[in-house]
Design an enzyme around this catalytic site. Structure first.
Site, PDB file in Angstrom:
ATOM      1  N   ASP A  45       0.862  -1.195   0.000  1.00  0.00           N
ATOM      2  CA  ASP A  45       0.000   0.000   0.000  1.00  0.00           C
ATOM      3  C   ASP A  45       0.893   1.236   0.000  1.00  0.00           C
ATOM      4  O   ASP A  45       2.014   1.200   0.507  1.00  0.00           O
ATOM      5  CB  ASP A  45      -0.925   0.005   1.231  1.00  0.00           C
ATOM      6  CG  ASP A  45      -2.186   0.823   0.983  1.00  0.00           C
ATOM      7  OD1 ASP A  45      -3.270   0.217   0.824  1.00  0.00           O
ATOM      8  OD2 ASP A  45      -2.088   2.078   0.946  1.00  0.00           O
ATOM      9  N   LYS A 250     -19.284  -7.823 -12.669  1.00  0.00           N
ATOM     10  CA  LYS A 250     -19.250  -7.188 -11.341  1.00  0.00           C
ATOM     11  C   LYS A 250     -20.240  -6.021 -11.236  1.00  0.00           C
ATOM     12  O   LYS A 250     -21.071  -5.962 -10.333  1.00  0.00           O
ATOM     13  CB  LYS A 250     -17.817  -6.717 -11.047  1.00  0.00           C
ATOM     14  CG  LYS A 250     -17.676  -5.871  -9.812  1.00  0.00           C
ATOM     15  CD  LYS A 250     -17.995  -6.637  -8.543  1.00  0.00           C
ATOM     16  CE  LYS A 250     -18.235  -5.687  -7.402  1.00  0.00           C
ATOM     17  NZ  LYS A 250     -18.574  -6.350  -6.162  1.00  0.00           N
ATOM     18  N   CYS A 306     -19.527   0.752  -2.429  1.00  0.00           N
ATOM     19  CA  CYS A 306     -19.648   0.039  -3.712  1.00  0.00           C
ATOM     20  C   CYS A 306     -20.929   0.334  -4.475  1.00  0.00           C
ATOM     21  O   CYS A 306     -20.873   0.887  -5.570  1.00  0.00           O
ATOM     22  CB  CYS A 306     -19.531  -1.469  -3.471  1.00  0.00           C
ATOM     23  SG  CYS A 306     -17.868  -1.951  -3.028  1.00  0.00           S
ATOM     24  N   LYS A 309     -21.557   3.874  -6.126  1.00  0.00           N
ATOM     25  CA  LYS A 309     -20.599   4.240  -7.185  1.00  0.00           C
ATOM     26  C   LYS A 309     -20.665   3.268  -8.357  1.00  0.00           C
ATOM     27  O   LYS A 309     -20.483   3.658  -9.506  1.00  0.00           O
ATOM     28  CB  LYS A 309     -19.184   4.373  -6.628  1.00  0.00           C
ATOM     29  CG  LYS A 309     -18.441   3.075  -6.483  1.00  0.00           C
ATOM     30  CD  LYS A 309     -16.978   3.278  -6.180  1.00  0.00           C
ATOM     31  CE  LYS A 309     -16.301   1.970  -5.838  1.00  0.00           C
ATOM     32  NZ  LYS A 309     -16.237   0.992  -6.939  1.00  0.00           N
TER      33      LYS A 309
HETATM   34  N1  LIG Z   1     -15.182  -2.840  -0.047  1.00  0.00           N
HETATM   35  C1  LIG Z   1     -15.952  -3.734  -0.629  1.00  0.00           C
HETATM   36  O1  LIG Z   1     -16.915  -4.248  -0.038  1.00  0.00           O
HETATM   37  C2  LIG Z   1     -15.672  -4.181  -2.040  1.00  0.00           C
HETATM   38  C3  LIG Z   1     -16.232  -5.369  -2.512  1.00  0.00           C
HETATM   39  C4  LIG Z   1     -15.984  -5.768  -3.815  1.00  0.00           C
HETATM   40  C5  LIG Z   1     -15.205  -4.981  -4.651  1.00  0.00           C
HETATM   41  N2  LIG Z   1     -14.696  -3.807  -4.161  1.00  0.00           N
HETATM   42  C6  LIG Z   1     -13.866  -3.018  -5.079  1.00  0.00           C
HETATM   43  O2  LIG Z   1     -12.500  -3.300  -4.772  1.00  0.00           O
HETATM   44  C7  LIG Z   1     -11.703  -2.122  -4.922  1.00  0.00           C
HETATM   45  C8  LIG Z   1     -11.018  -1.793  -3.602  1.00  0.00           C
HETATM   46  O3  LIG Z   1     -12.036  -1.510  -2.666  1.00  0.00           O
HETATM   47  P1  LIG Z   1     -11.707  -1.360  -1.107  1.00  0.00           P
HETATM   48  O4  LIG Z   1     -13.009  -1.184  -0.430  1.00  0.00           O
HETATM   49  O5  LIG Z   1     -10.789  -2.445  -0.683  1.00  0.00           O
HETATM   50  O6  LIG Z   1     -10.916   0.025  -1.125  1.00  0.00           O
HETATM   51  P2  LIG Z   1     -10.124   0.707   0.080  1.00  0.00           P
HETATM   52  O7  LIG Z   1     -10.246   2.155  -0.121  1.00  0.00           O
HETATM   53  O8  LIG Z   1     -10.527   0.099   1.380  1.00  0.00           O
HETATM   54  O9  LIG Z   1      -8.616   0.241  -0.178  1.00  0.00           O
HETATM   55  C9  LIG Z   1      -7.848   0.660  -1.269  1.00  0.00           C
HETATM   56  C10 LIG Z   1      -6.409   0.776  -0.827  1.00  0.00           C
HETATM   57  O10 LIG Z   1      -5.593   1.044  -1.954  1.00  0.00           O
HETATM   58  C11 LIG Z   1      -4.534   1.889  -1.526  1.00  0.00           C
HETATM   59  N3  LIG Z   1      -3.934   2.504  -2.705  1.00  0.00           N
HETATM   60  C12 LIG Z   1      -4.379   3.562  -3.438  1.00  0.00           C
HETATM   61  N4  LIG Z   1      -3.547   3.791  -4.451  1.00  0.00           N
HETATM   62  C13 LIG Z   1      -2.555   2.866  -4.387  1.00  0.00           C
HETATM   63  C14 LIG Z   1      -1.415   2.579  -5.175  1.00  0.00           C
HETATM   64  N5  LIG Z   1      -1.132   3.287  -6.273  1.00  0.00           N
HETATM   65  N6  LIG Z   1      -0.627   1.553  -4.809  1.00  0.00           N
HETATM   66  C15 LIG Z   1      -0.898   0.831  -3.704  1.00  0.00           C
HETATM   67  N7  LIG Z   1      -1.966   1.061  -2.914  1.00  0.00           N
HETATM   68  C16 LIG Z   1      -2.787   2.051  -3.261  1.00  0.00           C
HETATM   69  C17 LIG Z   1      -5.197   2.845  -0.561  1.00  0.00           C
HETATM   70  O11 LIG Z   1      -4.264   3.451   0.303  1.00  0.00           O
HETATM   71  C18 LIG Z   1      -6.163   1.909   0.169  1.00  0.00           C
HETATM   72  O12 LIG Z   1      -5.593   1.378   1.347  1.00  0.00           O
HETATM   73  C19 LIG Z   1     -12.665  -1.036  -5.407  1.00  0.00           C
HETATM   74  O13 LIG Z   1     -12.655  -1.011  -6.810  1.00  0.00           O
HETATM   75  C20 LIG Z   1     -14.020  -1.511  -4.919  1.00  0.00           C
HETATM   76  O14 LIG Z   1     -15.079  -1.042  -5.702  1.00  0.00           O
HETATM   77  C21 LIG Z   1     -14.888  -3.404  -2.884  1.00  0.00           C
END
Ligand SMILES: NC(=O)c1ccc[n+]([C@@H]2O[C@H](COP(=O)([O-])OP(=O)(O)OC[C@H]3O[C@@H](n4cnc5c(N)ncnc54)[C@H](O)[C@@H]3O)[C@@H](O)[C@H]2O)c1
Length: 476
Positions: A45, A250, A306, A309
């Protein structure tokens, strides 16, 4: 198209090292589970503070059971949290992209984090690598990433792209990662597709040996535990497809679920015109196996990081081809206005003028099992009743710290203990369906309240029982 296959995994069993890019809800959970399944996993991260917390063997957000897996991963040295792309990528043969994809103002998806992470991967890669794109993205993003790979590619290195969207639900992220109901693997290179399936199969093997002890009970608190027993065999849950279908699966899934919720909420508005009970109507239609009961409980509507958006992204994508996805526009409108419908119900109990009426609000997170308040309908309702002059005491088992960062108001008091939230209230408003609120013994606090009114914003309270305690009750 879904195919019958037998995959020979024997070549892929020993050498895997994985980088998971983005240690958030999706990435950190995946990294923790992979490491517990015996795979050396770098959790990468850009945020030093987050990595600092993970290194100490815990998560920086609340997710039932996750800390235990992180702790074990760190102890076994299979989980390596880092901000260092170079070490992670140069030691890995597979990199999962799990960074955030927030909305832009126009509803389109902001892909900056995805493209930045691809760039960082490409700047550091020194040997063959499979990049598995797991963030939720619009159709065509994979092709854009492939173009970046083609432009950067050192021709002696093979970099292949797979799209494998994630379906975990916050609050049961650990359960869903261990027992996914489907695994989508989209890509053109069969060998890479098989390698990614082999990785997921490692998690499945781990799942088969899990002991259902007290800890697992806790991790699965907000999950349907029966599902783990009724799951189809691993390969029947794997769907191999192309990149674009994987991307579309998705957002289509989340859009369809949002439609179901808004459908149930529309029916609840219709039921307000007669004596029909929405919950009974939904139970009646949900018993038809073609419809199913889930996501048909009427309530305050959907929120979180999610659904809002992803639906906006789907509408925006359709519009970019001059196709109006009107049915989704309508689902969004219903969701946006559901909070006003809730307020009309509160007024039925308290009268038209809410000014200086005191509410005990239960719940701030967008759903139970998480501290996440992003686009939370519960938090939105809080804002709207404060706007109308109500005085609010609020309690949430996990989300108070997150909410404090976003909402402060002279008429708002955050309460640490559920027992203290009801004092001198005119109404209880249940806004998030935490088990703690469903199981609470409300007979113990009736004396503390000014007047006994209960609004169930999530359809989880037994109406007859609460009325027996003397409450006026209204739900959806
Ligand atoms: N949260 C959910 O329930 C869920 C479920 C399914 C899919 N998703 C999808 O998965 C993806 C991630 O969601 P999330 O909820 O885990 O997001 P999140 O915001 O909790 O985590 C994302 C992480 O990525 C890090 N990050 C940003 N830019 C970066 C980079 N260049 N290199 C390394 N790390 C970097 C951020 O610091 C953060 O910790 C999104 O596209 C979301 O739509 C989320």
């Amino acid at each position: 198209m879904r195919q019958e296959r037998v995959v020979d995994l024997s070549n892929f069993n020993n050498t895997l090292t994985v980088s998971v890019i983005g240690a958030g809800y999706v990435g950190l959970t995946l990294a923790a589970i992979l490491s517990n399944a015996g795979i050396k996993t770098y959790a990468v991260d850009v945020d030093k503070n987050k990595i600092g917390v993970i290194k100490k063997g815990k998560s920086y957000f609340f997710e039932p059971g996750l800390d235990e897996f992180i702790k074990k991963g760190i102890k076994s040295e299979k989980l390596i949290p880092t901000t260092n792309y170079k070490t992670a990528i140069q030691n890995s043969d597979t990199a999962f992209i799990c960074v955030g994809t927030p909305s832009n103002f126009d509803g389109s998806v902001n892909l900056d984090f995805v493209f930045k992470s691809v760039k960082s991967i490409l700047e550091n890669v020194k040997s063959d690598l499979i990049v598995v794109q797991k963030s939720t993205v619009p159709v065509g993003t994979g092709e854009r990433i492939k173009k970046m790979i083609d432009e950067y590619d050192n021709k002696e290195i093979n970099i292949d792209l797979i799209s494998s969207p994630e379906f975990l639900r916050e609050g049961s992220a650990v359960f869903d990662t261990i027992f996914p109901d489907r695994i989508i693997v989209g890509g053109n290179n069969k060998k890479s597709v098989k390698k990614v399936i082999a990785l997921y199969e490692k998690i499945d093997n781990f799942a088969k040996n899990i002991k259902h002890n007290n800890f697992m009970e806790y991790a699965f608190l907000y999950s349907n535990k029966k599902r783990s027993k009724n799951l189809a065999p691993f390969f029947e849950r794997v769907i191999e497809t192309d990149l674009e279908s994987a991307e579309l699966i998705k957002v289509t899934a989340n859009s369809f679920l949002a439609l179901k919720i808004s459908f149930a909420n529309s029916v609840s508005r219709l039921c307000a015109q007669n004596k029909a009970k929405t919950a009974d109507v939904m139970d009646g239609i949900g018993s038809d196996h073609r419809i199913g009961k889930s996501f048909l409980t009427p309530g305050l509507g959907y929120g979180g990081g999610c659904f809002p958006k992803d639906v906006a992204g789907m509408i925006n994508y359709a519009n970019s081809y001059n196709f109006s996805f009107n049915i989704l526009d309508e689902a969004v409108k219903i969701n946006e206005t559901q909070v006003y419908f809730a307020i009309s119900k509160i007024k039925k109990l308290l009268g038209e003028n809410l000014r200086n009426k005191k509410a005990a609000l239960l719940g701030l997170s967008y759903k139970p099992g998480t501290s996440d308040v992003r686009k939370s309908q519960s938090s939105r309702l809080l804002r709207k009743i404060l706007d109308r002059g109500m005085i609010v005491s609020v309690y949430d088992p996990q989300a108070i710290n997150e909410a404090k960062k976003k909402i402060s108001h002279k008429n708002l008091t955050y309460i640490d203990n559920i027992k203290d939230v009801f004092r001198k209230s005119d109404i209880i408003i249940l806004a998030t369906e935490w088990n703690e609120f469903v199981d609470f013994d409300y007979s113990k606090i009736t004396k503390d309240m000014n007047s006994l009114n209960f609004f169930d914003g999530r359809g989880v309270i037994n109406e007859d029982k609460i009325k027996e305690l003397g409450f006026n009750f209204i739900g959806f």
